[in-house]
Structure formats: C-alpha cells, structure tokens
Enzyme design. Sequence first.
Site, mmCIF file in Angstrom:
data_model
loop_
_atom_site.group_PDB
_atom_site.id
_atom_site.type_symbol
_atom_site.label_atom_id
_atom_site.label_comp_id
_atom_site.label_asym_id
_atom_site.label_seq_id
_atom_site.Cartn_x
_atom_site.Cartn_y
_atom_site.Cartn_z
ATOM 1 C CE LYS A 9 -4.054 -2.111 2.286
ATOM 2 N NZ LYS A 9 -4.568 -2.400 3.470
ATOM 3 C CG PHE A 57 -12.764 0.864 7.759
ATOM 4 C CD1 PHE A 57 -12.398 -0.214 6.732
ATOM 5 C CD2 PHE A 57 -14.131 -0.320 8.320
ATOM 6 C CE1 PHE A 57 -12.934 -1.120 6.192
ATOM 7 C CE2 PHE A 57 -13.999 -0.725 8.429
ATOM 8 C CZ PHE A 57 -13.259 -2.323 7.004
ATOM 9 N NE ARG A 85 -5.782 -12.879 5.067
ATOM 10 C CZ ARG A 85 -6.800 -11.856 5.459
ATOM 11 N NH1 ARG A 85 -6.856 -10.674 4.380
ATOM 12 N NH2 ARG A 85 -7.371 -11.802 6.263
ATOM 13 C CB THR A 91 -6.599 -6.774 9.834
ATOM 14 O OG1 THR A 91 -7.523 -7.848 8.837
ATOM 15 C CG2 THR A 91 -7.212 -5.635 8.973
ATOM 16 N NE ARG A 102 -1.570 -5.916 6.919
ATOM 17 C CZ ARG A 102 -2.692 -7.051 6.455
ATOM 18 N NH1 ARG A 102 -3.693 -7.505 7.446
ATOM 19 N NH2 ARG A 102 -3.718 -6.268 5.657
ATOM 20 C CG HIS A 115 -4.812 -6.206 0.099
ATOM 21 N ND1 HIS A 115 -5.814 -6.681 -0.287
ATOM 22 C CD2 HIS A 115 -4.482 -7.242 -1.341
ATOM 23 C CE1 HIS A 115 -6.860 -7.387 -0.077
ATOM 24 N NE2 HIS A 115 -6.264 -8.037 -1.446
ATOM 25 C CD GLU A 126 -8.314 -9.575 -3.899
ATOM 26 O OE1 GLU A 126 -9.292 -9.229 -2.728
ATOM 27 O OE2 GLU A 126 -7.041 -9.860 -3.121
HETATM 28 P P1 DAT Z 1 -7.205 -7.771 5.664
HETATM 29 O O1 DAT Z 1 -6.542 -6.261 4.574
HETATM 30 O O2 DAT Z 1 -6.608 -8.291 6.786
HETATM 31 O O3 DAT Z 1 -7.464 -8.357 4.467
HETATM 32 P P2 DAT Z 1 -10.101 -6.156 5.967
HETATM 33 O O4 DAT Z 1 -9.969 -6.541 4.843
HETATM 34 O O5 DAT Z 1 -11.113 -6.966 7.118
HETATM 35 O O6 DAT Z 1 -8.386 -6.791 6.336
HETATM 36 O O7 DAT Z 1 -9.975 -4.884 5.825
HETATM 37 C C1 DAT Z 1 -9.265 -4.350 5.124
HETATM 38 C C2 DAT Z 1 -8.227 -3.512 4.777
HETATM 39 O O8 DAT Z 1 -9.632 -2.470 5.542
HETATM 40 C C3 DAT Z 1 -7.326 -3.582 5.872
HETATM 41 O O9 DAT Z 1 -6.272 -3.441 5.851
HETATM 42 C C4 DAT Z 1 -7.430 -1.904 7.234
HETATM 43 C C5 DAT Z 1 -8.896 -1.680 6.897
HETATM 44 N N1 DAT Z 1 -9.837 -1.876 7.943
HETATM 45 C C6 DAT Z 1 -10.293 -3.059 8.119
HETATM 46 N N2 DAT Z 1 -11.090 -2.901 9.473
HETATM 47 C C7 DAT Z 1 -10.484 -1.874 9.539
HETATM 48 C C8 DAT Z 1 -11.218 -0.427 10.822
HETATM 49 N N3 DAT Z 1 -11.541 -1.232 11.947
HETATM 50 N N4 DAT Z 1 -10.756 0.258 10.931
HETATM 51 C C9 DAT Z 1 -9.962 1.165 10.079
HETATM 52 N N5 DAT Z 1 -9.851 0.487 9.078
HETATM 53 C C10 DAT Z 1 -10.122 -0.737 8.686
HETATM 54 MG MG MG Z 2 -8.660 -8.630 3.214
#
Ligand code: DAT
Ligand code: MG
Length: 149
Positions: A9, A57, A85, A91, A102, A115, A126
């Site tokens: 990112k 978000f 992963r 996350t 991370r 990501h 994707e």
């Molecule tokens: P990941 O990137 O681990 O697959 P995700 O698909 O649940 O996680 O969410 C996508 C992205 O969105 C994540 O990398 C960061 C952001 N995100 C997720 N949950 C969040 C939250 N509670 N507050 C702010 N940003 C969030």
């Molecule tokens: Mg995700």
Amino acid sequence: MERTFIAIKPDGVQRGLVGEIIGRFEAKGFTLVGLKLIIASQELAERHYDIHKERPFFKDLVSFITSGPLVAMVWEGDGVVASARRIIGATNPLTAEPGTIRGDFAVSIGRNIIHGSDAIETAQREISLWFTDAELANWESTMKPWLVE
Ligand code: DAT
Ligand code: MG
C-alpha cells in the site's frame, strides 16, 4: 498453479519497505509473476474493496489506497494464498505476530502497509481486476528443483 494478489500500500511505498517486503516472498520460495507500481484510480480502489463498501471506514480506506503509488503484485506457488496471509499477519498490526510483515513494520490498522487476497476465489477476482493476462508472466524458476521435491 495457485496465485495470489499482493499489494504494498502507499504507506509501505512511502516508508521504503518495497524491497524488504518483496524479499520476504522471494526468500520464502514463491514466484513473482506480475509486478507494477501504480496510483490506483478511485474506481479501481472502490471495486477492490467492494466487500467493505458499507463499513464506516470505507471512504478513508479508498482515499488512503489512492493517495500515492502502490506496488501491485501476483505471486505463485502451492498454497500461496493462505501462506501469504500468514506472512502478512493479522489486520491490526498491534496484534499481528512479530515476524509477520504487519507485526514487524506497522502500528495502525489504517496504515497496515500490505494487502493479500483472503481466499483462492478472491485472489482470482483481484488478479483480474488489477492485471491483464498480458501483464502476467508464465515462467518457471530454475530454483524449482531446490524448492519442491
Ligand atoms: P485485511 O487487509 O487483513 O484483509 P480486511 O479485509 O478486513 O483486512 O480490511 C481491509 C482493510 O480495511 C484493512 O487492511 C485495513 C482496513 N480496515 C479494516 N478494518 C478496519 C477498521 N476497523 N478501521 C479502520 N480500517 C480498517
Ligand atoms: Mg481483506
């Protein structure tokens, strides 16, 4: 052969972590089949994170992901989706294990630097969203006999 979509990112690019992150996937033994540095359009970002469009978000997430160049990649190998992963970590970087990307390099969920697709079907969706077929290289590493028996 299994493939996954990985993106460093804009925060990972700005922080100079591109080489470090690519190195981890290379060292593990996965094969890089697609790579480009791009500034994602609003439309591409919204489609990529479509599943989160009702989340509070979402707007900030799309604005962050389009805020600067990101490194889009496709990596190949047996079990690469789930393994990537695990290499990436949880996350929320504060709970991500040390040793994960991370866990080692980030502190905030909104700036978690990388990501990775969460399932094989997601990866296929994707990859086709971010890359054309012509942008993906079908090749076999000469190291393969030293990686897989
Ligand atoms: P990941 O990137 O681990 O697959 P995700 O698909 O649940 O996680 O969410 C996508 C992205 O969105 C994540 O990398 C960061 C952001 N995100 C997720 N949950 C969040 C939250 N509670 N507050 C702010 N940003 C969030
Ligand atoms: Mg995700």
